[in-house]
Design an enzyme around this catalytic site. Structure first.
Site, PDB file in Angstrom:
ATOM      1  N   TYR A   1       0.773  -1.301  -0.033  1.00  0.00           N
ATOM      2  CA  TYR A   1       0.051  -0.051  -0.083  1.00  0.00           C
ATOM      3  C   TYR A   1       0.933   1.256   0.030  1.00  0.00           C
ATOM      4  CZ  TYR A   1       0.568   0.991   5.024  1.00  0.00           C
ATOM      5  OH  TYR A   1       1.086   1.270   6.363  1.00  0.00           O
TER       6      TYR A   1
ATOM      7  N   ARG B   1       8.193   4.351  -4.443  1.00  0.00           N
ATOM      8  CA  ARG B   1       8.158   3.288  -3.444  1.00  0.00           C
ATOM      9  C   ARG B   1       7.250   2.352  -3.852  1.00  0.00           C
ATOM     10  NH1 ARG B   1       7.456   5.348   2.785  1.00  0.00           N
ATOM     11  NH2 ARG B   1       5.488   5.278   1.862  1.00  0.00           N
TER      12      ARG B   1
ATOM     13  N   ARG C   1      -7.975 -20.641  -1.748  1.00  0.00           N
ATOM     14  CA  ARG C   1      -6.838 -20.433  -0.848  1.00  0.00           C
ATOM     15  C   ARG C   1      -5.631 -21.550  -1.460  1.00  0.00           C
ATOM     16  NH1 ARG C   1      -4.195 -21.635   3.634  1.00  0.00           N
ATOM     17  NH2 ARG C   1      -3.640 -19.926   5.164  1.00  0.00           N
TER      18      ARG C   1
ATOM     19  N   LYS D   1       6.504  -1.832   1.575  1.00  0.00           N
ATOM     20  CA  LYS D   1       5.150  -1.331   2.549  1.00  0.00           C
ATOM     21  C   LYS D   1       4.159  -2.306   2.330  1.00  0.00           C
ATOM     22  CE  LYS D   1       3.066   3.194   3.225  1.00  0.00           C
ATOM     23  NZ  LYS D   1       3.091   3.096   4.667  1.00  0.00           N
TER      24      LYS D   1
ATOM     25  N   LEU E   1      10.873   1.249   7.314  1.00  0.00           N
ATOM     26  CA  LEU E   1      10.587   1.522   5.951  1.00  0.00           C
ATOM     27  C   LEU E   1      11.064   2.962   5.598  1.00  0.00           C
ATOM     28  CD1 LEU E   1       7.852   1.099   4.095  1.00  0.00           C
ATOM     29  CD2 LEU E   1       6.679   2.933   5.065  1.00  0.00           C
TER      30      LEU E   1
HETATM   31  N1  PMP Z   1       7.522   3.781   9.155  1.00  0.00           N
HETATM   32  C1  PMP Z   1       6.350   2.878   9.067  1.00  0.00           C
HETATM   33  C2  PMP Z   1       6.305   1.607   9.591  1.00  0.00           C
HETATM   34  C3  PMP Z   1       5.295   3.421   8.447  1.00  0.00           C
HETATM   35  O1  PMP Z   1       4.255   2.884   8.329  1.00  0.00           O
HETATM   36  C4  PMP Z   1       5.343   4.742   7.717  1.00  0.00           C
HETATM   37  C5  PMP Z   1       3.927   5.337   7.144  1.00  0.00           C
HETATM   38  N2  PMP Z   1       3.344   4.600   6.136  1.00  0.00           N
HETATM   39  C6  PMP Z   1       6.575   5.516   7.881  1.00  0.00           C
HETATM   40  C7  PMP Z   1       7.652   4.937   8.517  1.00  0.00           C
HETATM   41  C8  PMP Z   1       6.725   7.052   7.219  1.00  0.00           C
HETATM   42  O2  PMP Z   1       6.550   6.930   5.998  1.00  0.00           O
HETATM   43  P1  PMP Z   1       6.096   8.020   4.881  1.00  0.00           P
HETATM   44  O3  PMP Z   1       6.829   9.249   5.252  1.00  0.00           O
HETATM   45  O4  PMP Z   1       6.389   7.613   3.689  1.00  0.00           O
HETATM   46  O5  PMP Z   1       4.541   8.364   5.317  1.00  0.00           O
END
Ligand code: PMP
Length: 287
Positions: free
Chosen positions: A33, A52, A101, A151, A207
């Protein structure tokens, strides 16, 4: 007002939008996502989120059912159809409906990915009360899988962390692995010590935040000193300031870490300045 959402090529009222019970996003969390914020009807850091998304898909060998041009158009259409001035756009792509499944991936040549986009209207996105008050975080063990750079929709551990924070009368959690803070439950984590901004370097442990990338560029341009290194919860507790970044929070000051008051217990000057910097530069670059 009923929201208009996007599902596999169609714009539908949210209560008429459906996907299969065999969708792998539902059965296997086999989905990725993105979240893009909208300010004054424009998309913030859109190119970063799109890049991303492509990376998350390619790391998992998943196809993107839309071209880059189509995706941008869907974002813009949803902003318009839902009258979003300030808010968020969520995009989810799963490996689709395998027909039953099975752990084995369906053939991408015959089973298309599922794509869903929906909006959230957040009128005070740029000025939430928390931004002037600051937030409180707890420390929470980081038990997520090892590819946090992708993500995915595997958000159960972050949900448990947020629930633990809520139970403790706090707003969020800093994940801790091997004694070091990885990131926030849905954001990147920072401390400020002696004027230096300290944040964990990029790796598969966190992330790669799009807000983080933009903010570090703006901070460097403003001659602010950034040190990319891991820090402990103890360091965070005794820091001059702490803050988080994310697409829905921008730069959010942290005033308490695991029971310890940070600085004077109010948002510090560095976090405040970075928030203003991010919002002003982000708005300039928004499309
Ligand atoms: N780390 C995690 C685990 C997240 O879920 C997010 C938000 N999606 C971020 C960092 C921040 O990422 P962004 O600045 O791209 O929203």
């Amino acid at each position: 007002m009923t929201r208009t959402v996007y599902v596999n090529g169609n714009y539908l009222p949210e209560n008429e939008a459906t996907i299969s019970i065999f969708d792998r996003g539902f059965l296997m969390a086999d989905a990725v996502y993105e979240v893009t914020s909208v300010l004054d009807g424009k998309l913030l850091d859109y190119a970063g989120h799109e890049a991303r998304l492509q990376r998350s898909l390619s790391e998992l060998g998943m196809a993107n059912p839309c071209t880059a041009e189509e995706l941008l158009q869907v974002h813009r259409d949803l902003v318009e159809k839902n009258g979003i001035v300030n808010g968020l756009i969520y995009l989810q792509i799963s490996r689709g409906n395998g027909g039953d499944r099975s752990f084995i991936f369906p053939d991408a040549a015959t089973v298309p990915s599922t794509i869903v986009l929906f909006t959230q209207d957040v009128p005070d996105l740029a000025n939430p009360p928390a931004a002037s008050k600051g937030i409180k975080v707890i420390a929470f063990e980081d038990l997520r899988w090892g590819r946090r750079d992708i993500k995915t929709v595997q958000l159960l551990w972050p949900s448990l962390a947020k629930m633990a924070a809520k139970k403790a009368g706090c707003d969020d959690a800093f994940f801790v692995m091997d004694g070091l803070v990885t990131e926030g439950s849905s954001n990147n984590a920072y401390i400020v010590k002696g004027g230096k901004i300290i944040t964990r370097p990029l790796s598969n442990d966190i992330l790669h935040g799009i807000t983080r990338a933009a903010l570090l560029t703006y901070a460097a341009e403003a001659q602010m000193v950034v040190e990319e290194r891991p820090f402990t919860i103890e360091e965070a507790k005794s820091a001059d300031e702490a803050f988080i970044t994310g697409a829905s929070t921008f730069v959010m000051p942290v005033i308490e870490v695991d029971g310890a008051t940070i600085g004077s217990g109010t948002p510090g000057p560095v976090a405040k300045r970075l928030r203003e910097l991010y919002l002003s530069e982000g708005r300039k670059a928004a499309i």
